[in-house]
Design an enzyme around this catalytic site. Structure first.
Site, PDB file in Angstrom:
ATOM      1  N   VAL A   1      11.964  -5.434   6.540  1.00 50.13           N
ATOM      2  CA  VAL A   1      12.057  -5.111   7.970  1.00 50.13           C
ATOM      3  C   VAL A   1      12.591  -6.315   8.748  1.00 50.13           C
ATOM      4  O   VAL A   1      13.503  -6.196   9.569  1.00 50.13           O
ATOM      5  CB  VAL A   1      10.697  -4.660   8.546  1.00 50.13           C
ATOM      6  CG1 VAL A   1      10.830  -4.324  10.030  1.00 50.13           C
ATOM      7  CG2 VAL A   1      10.146  -3.467   7.770  1.00 50.13           C
ATOM      8  N   GLY A   2      12.023  -7.491   8.457  1.00 50.01           N
ATOM      9  CA  GLY A   2      12.423  -8.694   9.177  1.00 50.01           C
ATOM     10  C   GLY A   2      13.908  -8.985   9.042  1.00 50.01           C
ATOM     11  O   GLY A   2      14.580  -9.335  10.028  1.00 50.01           O
TER      12      GLY A   2
ATOM     13  N   LYS B   1       0.153  -2.615  10.813  1.00 44.94           N
ATOM     14  CA  LYS B   1      -0.866  -1.570  11.006  1.00 44.94           C
ATOM     15  C   LYS B   1      -2.253  -2.045  10.593  1.00 44.94           C
ATOM     16  O   LYS B   1      -3.251  -1.724  11.238  1.00 44.94           O
ATOM     17  CB  LYS B   1      -0.509  -0.295  10.256  1.00 44.94           C
ATOM     18  CG  LYS B   1      -0.292  -0.498   8.775  1.00 44.94           C
ATOM     19  CD  LYS B   1       0.183   0.769   8.091  1.00 44.94           C
ATOM     20  CE  LYS B   1       0.529   0.468   6.643  1.00 44.94           C
ATOM     21  NZ  LYS B   1       1.807  -0.294   6.497  1.00 44.94           N
TER      22      LYS B   1
ATOM     23  N   ILE C   1       9.618   6.758  14.052  1.00 44.35           N
ATOM     24  CA  ILE C   1       9.243   7.872  14.935  1.00 44.35           C
ATOM     25  C   ILE C   1       8.507   7.334  16.157  1.00 44.35           C
ATOM     26  O   ILE C   1       7.480   6.675  16.017  1.00 44.35           O
ATOM     27  CB  ILE C   1       8.310   8.872  14.216  1.00 44.35           C
ATOM     28  CG1 ILE C   1       8.899   9.307  12.887  1.00 44.35           C
ATOM     29  CG2 ILE C   1       8.028  10.065  15.100  1.00 44.35           C
ATOM     30  CD1 ILE C   1       7.923  10.096  12.040  1.00 44.35           C
TER      31      ILE C   1
ATOM     32  N   GLY D   1      11.523   4.434  -5.954  1.00 43.10           N
ATOM     33  CA  GLY D   1      11.216   3.402  -4.967  1.00 43.10           C
ATOM     34  C   GLY D   1      10.351   3.879  -3.812  1.00 43.10           C
ATOM     35  O   GLY D   1      10.178   3.160  -2.830  1.00 43.10           O
TER      36      GLY D   1
ATOM     37  N   ASP E   1      -3.782   3.391   3.560  1.00 43.26           N
ATOM     38  CA  ASP E   1      -2.711   3.207   4.545  1.00 43.26           C
ATOM     39  C   ASP E   1      -2.831   4.262   5.658  1.00 43.26           C
ATOM     40  O   ASP E   1      -2.768   3.940   6.853  1.00 43.26           O
ATOM     41  CB  ASP E   1      -1.356   3.329   3.830  1.00 43.26           C
ATOM     42  CG  ASP E   1      -0.190   3.365   4.786  1.00 43.26           C
ATOM     43  OD1 ASP E   1       0.287   2.287   5.174  1.00 43.26           O
ATOM     44  OD2 ASP E   1       0.254   4.474   5.142  1.00 43.26           O
TER      45      ASP E   1
ATOM     46  N   LYS F   1      -3.672   4.048   9.956  1.00 40.23           N
ATOM     47  CA  LYS F   1      -2.875   4.708  10.990  1.00 40.23           C
ATOM     48  C   LYS F   1      -3.735   5.690  11.782  1.00 40.23           C
ATOM     49  O   LYS F   1      -3.569   5.829  13.004  1.00 40.23           O
ATOM     50  CB  LYS F   1      -1.677   5.395  10.346  1.00 40.23           C
ATOM     51  CG  LYS F   1      -0.671   4.372   9.794  1.00 40.23           C
ATOM     52  CD  LYS F   1       0.310   4.996   8.824  1.00 40.23           C
ATOM     53  CE  LYS F   1       1.325   3.976   8.339  1.00 40.23           C
ATOM     54  NZ  LYS F   1       2.142   4.508   7.216  1.00 40.23           N
TER      55      LYS F   1
END
Lengths: 438, 438
Positions: B17-18, B106, B137, B188, B202, B206
């Site tokens: 992401v970075g 998160k 999203i 993946g 996870d 959230k």
């Protein structure tokens, strides 16, 4: 936490959306004050006729015919009159006097948006219009803020509930356009004069607004290509169906390159289109709306919900109001407001839902009654039982669907089943969500 | 319009992401400056190893191992390290030094959110975390702002892409959990140690974040009931399918009343659930995410898209960054930034799309070739032709589906068809949208 100041809110328009906004402002006053960090004080509702009948019972003294005076005393003006004038002049006056503005007026934003945004920016006022497109569906804010760092490539929107209802009727019943329109009118989904909807004019205004936001440019309403659904026949719907498509009235906004000149630009258009049945937009039924967005980094996103209705649109108006109210409050955008609630966090045992329980049982007379008794004794109501008798071992599989029941009651049922002599095993327990609630 | 000041942006973390955030900050520098009204200057990227291999080629001099020094010079800190420490300490330092913060973390928000929000509010800093739930999203902002004036009743979320991919594989191919997990790993979609995903950990983080936002309360992660998908069998999936359901791992947040005590509160839980096939969540396939929200006024809303991925998550991070950058700029939230683009508005004739053309033709040898020639001469490529020969009149109906073609070319084709002797009439022309583009 005590609200430490007050924001004076003036409402212009007392129709179906306005009346719901006023009701919610009065009924939810304390909760809204906690969320904003300031009291939202409804100082008046400007209407044409203070004696007209209202869909909601509201204090008579709130009503006035003098919109201009009302605006002068307001920190925030909510414009829900619709149409261009006097809405445009009143919003310009409100912004000019330093008030923030919330509006649901798609016609005004589509035709005079640049003028209004320029004045708002000049005076440092906020102008929010989430309710102008897609009713309660958050779409303006996601485009303006959430996708602010991305490049929007294309928007495909079902943005008119009336035409989606009509096309869905034609698709699911084989009705002609004329018959489907009659049904829509009878059910209140279409107005006496349906031209704005079925002619695509309403959708074109929304397309202009969406394209302007998505592409950071000003898209005049008369640059939007527009075709309504008046030419759509039952034969076309049937032919599309046969080929694996459904016909929808789409607002399409996209980046395009003119093939003749190579010029890159943007285009907004509204027309009926065939959409593959496996596309998320094909599943948007009835009078619902949805906006499908394709962005360079984010990929495909969809926003779905009720596109119209007084109370639904009021939700979007109040969201805009609370958001701008928070910015008025000193300390800025900290999220402390999100944790003012005193609601306790309850354990899973407090939850009620539906269950599907699969049991292995001995296959002999009276078993079903014995099982049913266990459910009844523990207060769990059975909706349906499905039995599949197995081969040799003298056992059978039962799948039992329950009505809504508390987790604690179900846990007790499962305990009792486990120790019951006719039950070989509780093979699985799975919750059922998303079904109609009683 | 020229950007008139600069915001110094420090990036913590150079993973998938970075690296995408850094790339976009550099590549889109000018466009982002116009949107914010200020230049976003990437002053450095704090990583553990400056020599590690990166997925994106970035200037070597940007990298540093000294996160604390980097923060000191920043107006905005973007935290994409993940995990609790040192992320928590660094964010507290950043907020303490007056910087705004964007994070996608998160685990940190779910466990230390209240501490971080309290400090942000105290110092008047912004703390945005749209990327923490649902990847690209927009769901945090709609819950926090768009629904700020409404009462959320229930959230049903598919918030973990790995488990949705696995359950979708099981549903569509009849695979066992083991086989579906192996496929997910090979493609993946699942990590080497898939516990956080398939165990529901996870999703539980959230759920805690969503419940906290929706109900304006603080929901500790250990109050979230959690069941993963490890017990789900191919038999359960098949049985659900037979009954008209699909099995999804859901995060459920709702207002509940304890049946035993009558106490009203909120509940957050994660578990596999059977969802009716006609529910919008049932159509969420593969590794996609969706959050279905039921609110008192707004009714049912759904937000759908890619729930993970480096570039998708980077889109959400940049949206947060641009939004808070705009608030830094004097003049506040005016929407002038939405109309900085120089893109021209192009006419419908510049648009390219696919078409379905229905023709009535004389039923005689050579007609198909003649028609095909007309399309070819005007540069429109035909994808398929369907012919339905009619009864008596010696005519036939042809439905011709085209590949993507410019509107101008199609208009010329229709003109030529209308004047062709074998064509009795051009019965309809309808555009096809939402299909795969070449």
């Amino acid at each position: 936490m005590i609200a430490y100041r007050s924001l004076r809110v003036a409402l212009l328009g007392g129709g179906s959306v306005g009346a719901q906004v006023a009701r919610l402002l009065l009924e939810e006053q304390e909760e809204l004050a906690l969320r904003v960090g300031a009291k939202l004080e409804l100082i008046g509702i400007a209407v044409r006729d203070v004696n007209a009948e209202r869909t909601v019972d509201l204090p008579r003294e709130l009503f006035t015919t003098d919109a201009e005076s009302l605006i002068l005393g307001a920190d925030v003006v909510i414009e829900l009159m619709g149409g261009i004038e006097p809405a445009r002049t009143l919003i310009l006056q409100a912004l000019g006097s330093g008030a923030d503005v919330v509006t649901a007026n798609k016609a005004l934003i589509a035709t005079h948006g640049p003028e209004l945004f320029a004045l708002a920016e000049q005076v440092g006022a906020q102008l929010n219009y989430e309710a102008a497109v897609g009713g309660a569906i958050p779409i303006i804010r996601p485009l303006r803020d959430s996708l602010a760092g991305d490049t929007v490539l294309r928007i495909l929107g079902i943005v008119n509930g009336t035409t989606n209802f009509i096309l869905d009727q034609m698709d699911s019943t084989g009705a002609t356009l004329e018959d489907a329109l009659a049904t829509a009118t009878a059910l209140g989904y279409a107005e006496a004069d349906p031209t704005a909807d079925i002619g695509g004019y309403d959708a074109a205004q929304k397309a202009a607004i969406l394209a302007g936001l998505a592409f950071h440019t000003s898209v005049p309403i008369d640059s939007v290509y527009r075709e309504g659904i008046t030419g759509i026949t039952a034969e076309q719907i049937a032919s599309a169906q046969k080929a694996g498509y459904v016909v929808k009235l789409l607002a399409v906004c996209e980046r395009v390159t003119d093939p003749a000149t190579g010029i890159e630009g943007v285009s907004a258009r509204v027309h009926p289109a065939m959409v593959p049945r496996d596309h998320p937009l094909a599943a948007v039924r009835g009078a619902n709306n949805a906006v499908f967005v394709e962005a360079e980094s984010a990929g495909s996103l969809m926003f779905y919900g009720a596109g119209a209705g007084g109370v639904e649109t009021a939700s979007a108006v109040l969201g805009d109001l609370v958001s701008l109210g928070r910015r008025h409050v000193a300390g800025g955008p900290g999220l402390g407001e999100s944790t003012h609630s005193e609601l306790p966090i309850l354990d899973i045992s407090s939850v009620s839902t539906r269950y599907s329980v699969t049991l292995e049982v001995t296959d002999e007379p009276g078993v079903l009654a014995a099982i049913a008794n266990v459910f009844a004794e523990n207060g769990v109501s059975v909706e349906l039982v499905e039995q599949s008798i197995q081969g040799d071992a003298g056992t059978a599989t039962l799948v039992i669907g329950t009505h809504q029941a508390p987790e604690a009651a179900l846990a007790a049922t499962v305990d009792a089943l486990s120790s019951n002599s006719v039950v070989t095993s509780v093979a699985s327990v799975i919750r059922v969500e998303g079904a109609q609630r009683p």
